[in-house]
Design a protein around this motif. Structure first.
Motif, PDB file in Angstrom:
ATOM      1  N   LEU A   1      -5.365  14.884  -1.078  1.00  0.00           N
ATOM      2  CA  LEU A   1      -5.247  13.523  -2.192  1.00  0.00           C
ATOM      3  C   LEU A   1      -3.022  14.608  -2.970  1.00  0.00           C
ATOM      4  O   LEU A   1      -2.300  13.932  -2.474  1.00  0.00           O
ATOM      5  CB  LEU A   1      -5.351  12.696  -3.291  1.00  0.00           C
ATOM      6  CG  LEU A   1      -5.948  11.557  -2.000  1.00  0.00           C
ATOM      7  CD1 LEU A   1      -6.758  10.737  -2.805  1.00  0.00           C
ATOM      8  CD2 LEU A   1      -4.766  10.661  -0.602  1.00  0.00           C
TER       9      LEU A   1
ATOM     10  N   ARG B   1      -3.446  10.894   4.957  1.00  0.00           N
ATOM     11  CA  ARG B   1      -3.853   9.445   3.630  1.00  0.00           C
ATOM     12  C   ARG B   1      -4.629   8.780   3.812  1.00  0.00           C
ATOM     13  O   ARG B   1      -5.500   8.851   3.091  1.00  0.00           O
ATOM     14  CB  ARG B   1      -2.911   9.020   3.053  1.00  0.00           C
ATOM     15  CG  ARG B   1      -2.422   7.980   1.663  1.00  0.00           C
ATOM     16  CD  ARG B   1      -1.133   8.099   1.195  1.00  0.00           C
ATOM     17  NE  ARG B   1      -1.055   7.089   0.496  1.00  0.00           N
ATOM     18  CZ  ARG B   1      -0.128   5.952  -0.260  1.00  0.00           C
ATOM     19  NH1 ARG B   1      -0.188   5.220   1.357  1.00  0.00           N
ATOM     20  NH2 ARG B   1      -0.334   5.714  -1.041  1.00  0.00           N
ATOM     21  N   ARG B   2      -5.276   8.058   4.882  1.00  0.00           N
ATOM     22  CA  ARG B   2      -6.063   6.963   4.727  1.00  0.00           C
ATOM     23  C   ARG B   2      -7.839   8.286   4.574  1.00  0.00           C
ATOM     24  O   ARG B   2      -8.340   7.415   3.749  1.00  0.00           O
ATOM     25  CB  ARG B   2      -6.016   5.958   6.462  1.00  0.00           C
ATOM     26  CG  ARG B   2      -6.687   5.512   7.261  1.00  0.00           C
ATOM     27  CD  ARG B   2      -6.252   4.709   7.832  1.00  0.00           C
ATOM     28  NE  ARG B   2      -7.100   3.559   8.084  1.00  0.00           N
ATOM     29  CZ  ARG B   2      -7.503   2.322   9.233  1.00  0.00           C
ATOM     30  NH1 ARG B   2      -6.428   2.828   9.987  1.00  0.00           N
ATOM     31  NH2 ARG B   2      -8.082   1.559   8.927  1.00  0.00           N
TER      32      ARG B   2
ATOM     33  N   HIS C   1      -8.046   9.274   1.246  1.00  0.00           N
ATOM     34  CA  HIS C   1      -8.750   7.668   0.534  1.00  0.00           C
ATOM     35  C   HIS C   1     -10.331   7.419   0.934  1.00  0.00           C
ATOM     36  O   HIS C   1     -10.932   7.389  -0.192  1.00  0.00           O
ATOM     37  CB  HIS C   1      -7.598   6.515   1.048  1.00  0.00           C
ATOM     38  CG  HIS C   1      -6.745   6.728  -0.324  1.00  0.00           C
ATOM     39  ND1 HIS C   1      -5.313   7.482   0.060  1.00  0.00           N
ATOM     40  CD2 HIS C   1      -6.471   6.026  -1.644  1.00  0.00           C
ATOM     41  CE1 HIS C   1      -4.705   6.972  -0.920  1.00  0.00           C
ATOM     42  NE2 HIS C   1      -5.348   6.406  -2.024  1.00  0.00           N
ATOM     43  N   HIS C   2     -10.424   7.413   2.085  1.00  0.00           N
ATOM     44  CA  HIS C   2     -11.865   7.075   2.443  1.00  0.00           C
ATOM     45  C   HIS C   2     -12.981   8.154   1.768  1.00  0.00           C
ATOM     46  O   HIS C   2     -13.539   8.161   1.331  1.00  0.00           O
ATOM     47  CB  HIS C   2     -11.835   7.615   3.931  1.00  0.00           C
ATOM     48  CG  HIS C   2     -11.553   5.638   4.679  1.00  0.00           C
ATOM     49  ND1 HIS C   2     -11.178   5.834   5.560  1.00  0.00           N
ATOM     50  CD2 HIS C   2     -12.179   4.439   4.705  1.00  0.00           C
ATOM     51  CE1 HIS C   2     -10.488   4.598   6.085  1.00  0.00           C
ATOM     52  NE2 HIS C   2     -11.497   3.961   5.467  1.00  0.00           N
TER      53      HIS C   2
ATOM     54  N   HIS D   1       0.881  -1.052  -0.238  1.00  0.00           N
ATOM     55  CA  HIS D   1       0.048  -0.173  -0.313  1.00  0.00           C
ATOM     56  C   HIS D   1       0.986   1.165   0.069  1.00  0.00           C
ATOM     57  O   HIS D   1       0.396   2.531   0.114  1.00  0.00           O
ATOM     58  CB  HIS D   1      -0.830   0.368   1.378  1.00  0.00           C
ATOM     59  CG  HIS D   1      -2.228  -0.829   1.345  1.00  0.00           C
ATOM     60  ND1 HIS D   1      -1.581  -2.097   0.613  1.00  0.00           N
ATOM     61  CD2 HIS D   1      -3.669  -0.500   0.930  1.00  0.00           C
ATOM     62  CE1 HIS D   1      -3.575  -2.654   0.498  1.00  0.00           C
ATOM     63  NE2 HIS D   1      -4.151  -1.896   0.832  1.00  0.00           N
TER      64      HIS D   1
ATOM     65  N   LEU E   1      -9.416   0.637   4.801  1.00  0.00           N
ATOM     66  CA  LEU E   1      -7.586   0.768   4.074  1.00  0.00           C
ATOM     67  C   LEU E   1      -6.532   0.829   5.288  1.00  0.00           C
ATOM     68  O   LEU E   1      -6.577   1.241   5.854  1.00  0.00           O
ATOM     69  CB  LEU E   1      -8.098   2.462   3.315  1.00  0.00           C
ATOM     70  CG  LEU E   1      -8.891   2.057   2.474  1.00  0.00           C
ATOM     71  CD1 LEU E   1      -8.715   3.993   1.871  1.00  0.00           C
ATOM     72  CD2 LEU E   1      -8.424   2.091   1.509  1.00  0.00           C
TER      73      LEU E   1
ATOM     74  N   GLY F   1      -6.550   0.171  -7.381  1.00  0.00           N
ATOM     75  CA  GLY F   1      -8.169  -0.372  -6.552  1.00  0.00           C
ATOM     76  C   GLY F   1      -7.966  -1.373  -7.006  1.00  0.00           C
ATOM     77  O   GLY F   1      -8.709  -2.876  -6.132  1.00  0.00           O
TER      78      GLY F   1
ATOM     79  N   THR G   1     -12.298   9.955  -0.672  1.00  0.00           N
ATOM     80  CA  THR G   1     -11.880   9.630  -2.063  1.00  0.00           C
ATOM     81  C   THR G   1     -13.543   8.718  -2.818  1.00  0.00           C
ATOM     82  O   THR G   1     -13.776   8.551  -3.386  1.00  0.00           O
ATOM     83  CB  THR G   1     -10.690   9.880  -2.940  1.00  0.00           C
ATOM     84  OG1 THR G   1      -9.854  10.386  -2.288  1.00  0.00           O
ATOM     85  CG2 THR G   1     -10.937   9.398  -4.450  1.00  0.00           C
ATOM     86  N   PHE G   2     -12.825   7.258  -1.504  1.00  0.00           N
ATOM     87  CA  PHE G   2     -13.451   6.217  -1.949  1.00  0.00           C
ATOM     88  C   PHE G   2     -15.327   6.447  -1.949  1.00  0.00           C
ATOM     89  O   PHE G   2     -16.155   5.712  -2.904  1.00  0.00           O
ATOM     90  CB  PHE G   2     -13.122   5.378  -1.540  1.00  0.00           C
ATOM     91  CG  PHE G   2     -13.754   3.944  -1.512  1.00  0.00           C
ATOM     92  CD1 PHE G   2     -13.485   3.253  -2.606  1.00  0.00           C
ATOM     93  CD2 PHE G   2     -13.834   3.812  -0.714  1.00  0.00           C
ATOM     94  CE1 PHE G   2     -14.002   1.764  -3.294  1.00  0.00           C
ATOM     95  CE2 PHE G   2     -15.156   1.968  -0.819  1.00  0.00           C
ATOM     96  CZ  PHE G   2     -14.889   1.250  -1.845  1.00  0.00           C
TER      97      PHE G   2
END
Length: 385
Positions: free
Chosen positions: A288, A230-231, A234-235, A65, A208, A360, A237-238
């Motif tokens: 990000l 960063r985590r 990403h959440h 990752h 994640l 992903g 975004t996802f």
């Protein structure tokens, strides 16, 4: 790359490229050290192997990752003569796997182009084409009653155009990841184990898990300090993407099952889902991109930054243009906003199988393999973990 083994006619033996050979070298050193064994899924998977085939290398690279924790903990990192840098070595191989397993194969070359220029040029070009089309039709600056954009582009036309492009992208990604899975997939496991493994892998993807650095404090970014941003981003975004997908799905059901045609009121379910998803796709990609610009260059492959930034920028622009379309849908700017948004969405769909989106999909497959594999007896250490 492959060649024939003269001692075994008809059997193809994979020949490692330079990037794969470097991962093989570094994993051999790491396997002797094992200091980072608790950091992420890569190192427990590594310890199940004494040697690393091409399939093993592809699997481990996509399991990584890129949190950076192992680099800052490594006693063999530069300036040590071993020069161990697992995040960078894995990142280079990941790009190789995206290109190698791409479908059609020739399109794999797009991964090695300037992703930022490709993404923005595609979006701008398609938006300009739609603007010129509406200008010829006389609808570029024409307000529609109630913001009815189907008065500009008929529903069936949009559904056919975007359905075909999206369907191709899904097909290309499915074939690509299937090729990857056939190469790296573990031995047959009992059905009960596969079900439990699939649930575990899905949970790890959803939260994640491996962006926590193995200790819950997060990733390294600009330096050796840990951060959870960063985590979190990403959440955003996802789940922003998933909410937008859900909004489109609900609107489709409204249209075909209930005969409720867009545009829908602001407080309707499709619009509320779309707004929530759009906000997530503004916050996540913007954050990000900020982290990417500040990231320590030793944490990954510098040559991939244009691809990363192109994907992030396109997601951000798709969201921003969608929210702008909603805000101005009852004005004379409807046609212009619609052309810009549709052009960017079409560019996103077209480049989706050959952009950072693929990571992903491949990473999810690697997590599934890891979840299955760890439920099986270890091939070394007397058959037990």
């Amino acid at each position: 790359m492959q060649l024939f083994d003269p001692k075994a006619p008809g059997n193809l033996i994979p020949v490692l490229n330079l990037d794969e050979s470097e991962v093989q070298r570094q994993m051999s050193v790491c396997n002797a050290c094992r200091y980072c064994e608790g950091f992420c899924a890569v190192f427990p998977a590594m310890t199940r192997r004494l040697e690393f085939s091409q399939a093993d290398i592809h699997y481990l690279a996509n399991l990584c990752h890129n949190c950076g924790a192992c680099l800052h903990a490594c006693q063999y990192a530069a300036p040590h003569e071993f020069g161990i840098n697992v995040p960078k070595a894995m990142a280079k191989v990941r790009l190789d796997t995206y290109a190698e397993y791409a479908w059609p194969q020739v399109m794999g070359k797009l991964y090695r182009r300037n992703g930022l220029a490709l993404a923005l040029a595609s979006g701008a070009g398609l938006a300009l084409f739609l603007c010129l089309t509406l200008m010829v039709m006389g609808n570029l600056f024409t307000a529609m009653p109630g913001g009815n954009f189907y008065g500009i582009f008929p529903h069936n036309t949009l559904a056919l155009m975007f359905g075909a492009v999206f369907g191709f992208s899904v097909l290309a990604l499915t074939i690509g990841v299937r090729r990857f899975w056939r190469n790296v997939s573990p031995a047959d496991a009992p059905r009960q184990e596969k079900t439990a493994a699939a649930l575990e892998a899905a949970a790890n993807v959803a939260r994640l898990k491996y962006l926590d650095g193995g200790h819950g404090e997060g990733c390294n970014n600009a330096d050796d300090q840990f951060t959870l941003w960063r985590r979190r981003l990403h959440h955003f975004t996802f789940y922003g993407f998933m909410l937008c997908f859900a909004a489109t799905g609900v609107a489709t059901l409204y249209h075909f099952l209930r005969d409720w045609s867009a545009p829908y009121p602001v407080l309707s379910l499709p619009v509320m889902l779309g707004i929530a998803g759009g906000v997530g796709l503004l916050i996540g990609p913007a954050g990000l991109l900020w982290l990417n610009l500040r990231r320590n260059p030793e944490h990954g492959d510098e040559n991939q930054k244009p691809m990363d930034r192109g994907f992030i920028a396109l997601l951000f622009l798709v969201s921003a243009s969608g929210l702008a379309l909603l805000a101005f849908r009852e004005s004379a700017a409807l046609g212009l906003m619609l052309a810009i948004h549709l052009g960017l969405v079409m560019a996103f769909f077209l480049t989706m199988p050959y952009s950072k989106f693929a990571h992903g999909i491949f990473r999810s497959a690697a997590l599934l393999k890891h979840a299955i594999e760890k439920r099986q007896p270890s091939p070394i250490n007397g058959g037990s973990d």
